[in-house]
Design a protein around this motif. Sequence first.
Motif, PDB file in Angstrom:
ATOM      1  N   ILE A 195       0.887  32.300  -3.429  1.00 29.10           N
ATOM      2  CA  ILE A 195       0.162  32.409  -1.635  1.00 29.10           C
ATOM      3  C   ILE A 195       1.472  32.366  -1.335  1.00 29.10           C
ATOM      4  CG2 ILE A 195      -1.225  30.576  -0.638  1.00 29.10           C
ATOM      5  CD1 ILE A 195      -3.146  30.776  -2.365  1.00 29.10           C
ATOM      6  N   TYR A 196       2.276  30.858  -1.579  1.00 30.05           N
ATOM      7  CA  TYR A 196       3.225  30.610  -0.810  1.00 30.05           C
ATOM      8  C   TYR A 196       4.824  31.421  -0.852  1.00 30.05           C
ATOM      9  CZ  TYR A 196       2.518  25.319  -0.220  1.00 30.05           C
ATOM     10  OH  TYR A 196       2.644  24.326  -0.134  1.00 30.05           O
ATOM     11  N   ALA A 197       4.253  32.662  -1.772  1.00 27.24           N
ATOM     12  CA  ALA A 197       5.606  34.278  -1.699  1.00 27.24           C
ATOM     13  C   ALA A 197       4.182  35.202  -0.500  1.00 27.24           C
ATOM     14  CB  ALA A 197       5.261  34.613  -3.019  1.00 27.24           C
ATOM     15  N   LEU A 198       3.594  35.288  -0.506  1.00 30.02           N
ATOM     16  CA  LEU A 198       2.686  35.557   0.239  1.00 30.02           C
ATOM     17  C   LEU A 198       3.070  35.269   2.422  1.00 30.02           C
ATOM     18  CD1 LEU A 198      -0.484  36.750  -0.989  1.00 30.02           C
ATOM     19  CD2 LEU A 198       1.160  38.341  -0.842  1.00 30.02           C
ATOM     20  N   LEU A 199       2.626  33.723   2.033  1.00 34.39           N
ATOM     21  CA  LEU A 199       3.332  33.065   3.270  1.00 34.39           C
ATOM     22  C   LEU A 199       4.604  33.759   4.083  1.00 34.39           C
ATOM     23  CD1 LEU A 199       0.629  30.367   2.500  1.00 34.39           C
ATOM     24  CD2 LEU A 199      -0.062  32.127   4.432  1.00 34.39           C
ATOM     25  N   THR A 200       5.488  33.429   3.321  1.00 33.34           N
ATOM     26  CA  THR A 200       6.858  33.417   3.260  1.00 33.34           C
ATOM     27  C   THR A 200       7.077  34.850   3.917  1.00 33.34           C
ATOM     28  OG1 THR A 200       7.544  31.950   1.632  1.00 33.34           O
ATOM     29  CG2 THR A 200       8.976  34.149   2.506  1.00 33.34           C
ATOM     30  N   LEU A 201       6.340  36.003   2.395  1.00 35.22           N
ATOM     31  CA  LEU A 201       6.185  37.794   3.429  1.00 35.22           C
ATOM     32  C   LEU A 201       5.814  38.049   4.814  1.00 35.22           C
ATOM     33  CD1 LEU A 201       8.257  39.547   1.673  1.00 35.22           C
ATOM     34  CD2 LEU A 201       5.312  40.223   0.660  1.00 35.22           C
ATOM     35  N   CYS A 202       4.385  36.676   4.786  1.00 40.73           N
ATOM     36  CA  CYS A 202       3.761  37.377   5.725  1.00 40.73           C
ATOM     37  C   CYS A 202       4.686  36.549   7.529  1.00 40.73           C
ATOM     38  CB  CYS A 202       2.934  36.879   6.563  1.00 40.73           C
ATOM     39  SG  CYS A 202       1.422  37.522   7.282  1.00 40.73           S
ATOM     40  N   GLY A 203       5.112  35.991   7.309  1.00 40.16           N
ATOM     41  CA  GLY A 203       5.609  35.088   8.120  1.00 40.16           C
ATOM     42  C   GLY A 203       7.619  36.016   8.674  1.00 40.16           C
ATOM     43  N   VAL A 204       8.019  36.925   7.444  1.00 40.54           N
ATOM     44  CA  VAL A 204       9.202  37.274   7.409  1.00 40.54           C
ATOM     45  C   VAL A 204       9.299  38.657   8.262  1.00 40.54           C
ATOM     46  CG1 VAL A 204      11.267  38.397   6.507  1.00 40.54           C
ATOM     47  CG2 VAL A 204      10.626  36.352   5.891  1.00 40.54           C
ATOM     48  N   SER A 205       7.603  39.018   8.190  1.00 39.93           N
ATOM     49  CA  SER A 205       7.523  40.103   8.701  1.00 39.93           C
ATOM     50  C   SER A 205       6.963  40.152   9.866  1.00 39.93           C
ATOM     51  CB  SER A 205       6.265  41.098   7.208  1.00 39.93           C
ATOM     52  OG  SER A 205       5.210  40.316   8.090  1.00 39.93           O
ATOM     53  N   ARG A 206       6.426  39.097  10.067  1.00 39.40           N
ATOM     54  CA  ARG A 206       6.298  38.717  11.749  1.00 39.40           C
ATOM     55  C   ARG A 206       6.594  38.859  12.813  1.00 39.40           C
ATOM     56  NH1 ARG A 206       1.109  34.929  12.021  1.00 39.40           N
ATOM     57  NH2 ARG A 206      -1.400  36.157  11.565  1.00 39.40           N
ATOM     58  N   GLN A 207       7.961  37.849  11.685  1.00 40.45           N
ATOM     59  CA  GLN A 207       9.230  36.995  12.592  1.00 40.45           C
ATOM     60  C   GLN A 207      10.021  38.183  13.639  1.00 40.45           C
ATOM     61  OE1 GLN A 207      10.614  33.147  11.599  1.00 40.45           O
ATOM     62  NE2 GLN A 207      12.311  33.739  13.376  1.00 40.45           N
ATOM     63  N   SER A 208      10.424  39.184  14.900  1.00 43.19           N
ATOM     64  CA  SER A 208      10.495  39.876  15.950  1.00 43.19           C
ATOM     65  C   SER A 208      11.821  39.937  15.512  1.00 43.19           C
ATOM     66  CB  SER A 208       9.833  40.293  16.170  1.00 43.19           C
ATOM     67  OG  SER A 208       9.398  39.505  17.385  1.00 43.19           O
ATOM     68  N   HIS A 209      12.128  37.958  16.271  1.00 45.38           N
ATOM     69  CA  HIS A 209      13.564  37.645  16.686  1.00 45.38           C
ATOM     70  C   HIS A 209      14.247  36.827  15.325  1.00 45.38           C
ATOM     71  CE1 HIS A 209      16.875  36.549  19.160  1.00 45.38           C
ATOM     72  NE2 HIS A 209      16.749  35.499  19.286  1.00 45.38           N
ATOM     73  N   VAL A 210      15.321  36.465  15.663  1.00 37.27           N
ATOM     74  CA  VAL A 210      16.319  35.871  14.519  1.00 37.27           C
ATOM     75  C   VAL A 210      17.141  34.579  15.175  1.00 37.27           C
ATOM     76  CG1 VAL A 210      16.937  35.357  12.239  1.00 37.27           C
ATOM     77  CG2 VAL A 210      15.019  36.788  12.509  1.00 37.27           C
ATOM     78  N   ASN A 211      17.152  33.439  15.258  1.00 37.46           N
ATOM     79  CA  ASN A 211      18.143  32.633  15.676  1.00 37.46           C
ATOM     80  C   ASN A 211      19.061  32.362  14.601  1.00 37.46           C
ATOM     81  OD1 ASN A 211      17.137  32.699  18.388  1.00 37.46           O
ATOM     82  ND2 ASN A 211      15.730  30.991  17.298  1.00 37.46           N
ATOM     83  N   PHE A 212      21.074  33.231  14.600  1.00 37.52           N
ATOM     84  CA  PHE A 212      20.991  33.118  13.770  1.00 37.52           C
ATOM     85  C   PHE A 212      22.525  32.036  14.120  1.00 37.52           C
ATOM     86  CE2 PHE A 212      20.484  37.211  12.949  1.00 37.52           C
ATOM     87  CZ  PHE A 212      20.754  38.032  12.042  1.00 37.52           C
ATOM     88  N   GLN A 213      22.986  31.167  12.986  1.00 37.79           N
ATOM     89  CA  GLN A 213      23.164  30.113  13.059  1.00 37.79           C
ATOM     90  C   GLN A 213      24.243  30.156  11.817  1.00 37.79           C
ATOM     91  OE1 GLN A 213      20.606  27.736  10.034  1.00 37.79           O
ATOM     92  NE2 GLN A 213      19.343  27.592  12.534  1.00 37.79           N
TER      93      GLN A 213
END
Length: 371
Positions: A195-213
């Motif tokens: 479940i944590y893996a699925l939530l992580t995968l879902c979160g990555v695919s949903r996020q359209s913009h990434v703030n690089f640091q």
Amino acid sequence: MNKNTLLIVDDILDNVKVLRKFLINENFKVLIADTGEEGLKVAEQAEPDLILLDVLMPPGIDGFEVCQRLKSQQNTKDIPIIFMTALADTINKVKGFELGGADYITKPFQHEEVLARINAHITLRKQQQQLQKQNKELDAFAHMVAHDLKNPLSAIVTITDVFLQKHPINSTIDFKGIKHIQLAKKAGQQAVDIIYALLTLCGVSRQSHVNFQSLEMSKIIDQVIKQQLTSMIEEYQGQIDLPDTWPIAQGYAPWVKEIWVNYLSNGLKYGGKPPILTLGSNLQNDGMIRFWVRDNGMGLTSKSIAQLFTPFIRLHKGRAEGHGLGLSIVQQIVEKLGGQVGVESEIDQGSLFYFTLPAYIAISRHLESKL
């Protein structure tokens, strides 16, 4: 029924009058622009269903530049573009397709052919939009289900863990009963991990913009080892060898931690006995940094390497428990951060898993060039 909107961009309006009349009679709403600049403005404002774009439009920008700029903007990048041209040479056709054009029609126009091509590409786009909508709905549903399952499963794991602490295997309680509860705890923990893996995968695919640091890689890896891998290192009696220094890369620290967790946990599970993992990095000529983990495992065949980053594929089914999502998560994260993943391996020679991220210097220079 709503009419589909077409935008015709051509500098010689006499060429499009007959075409415009024909398309209006075929129940389209037709917009006209006689320069590339005007075509860009109309496309951004009206967001038509399809654009018919002339290649040559002197003295302003030509159709190729118009196409390139449309494809670079979020609200117009998916609009299909059909180039209109009297040019029949292959070079211009290839250039148009490379820039994202969907098709070509050649002057003088054959109206039936134009209509067939327009209808085909509008139908295809609407099917793509419907599929994207369904994918978003499915993604939202999967996220909701996974989130709702997380808490009760975590409670099961916690309760069984508390019970096992109070009643160890050498207690007066039935030995088989204790073993069954241990299996229940293990199964529950595996479900929570999925479940944590699925939530992580879902979160990555949903996020359209990434703030690089800028990333302190030594700090990130230290946190991964101490906070998430200590018990696994003890279980497998593993050894992790680190370099003295790391180059500074750009990325998103929480995601980069996930990369290391997956690579290092896989190395501990499938490395040698005991597993010895060596970490390192190399600055590449293209401004990217290649981070890697080398293990002392049995290596992989070329067939196995080709399947590695496919979701739900497990290559070492007999050696350790897993769900086959880890490497697919790594791939999605790294690609979202502008890098690549890969593996180098030979049978009996171990494996080297790597990922690339943009170097701090490369991004700094890129930003300076924009100023």
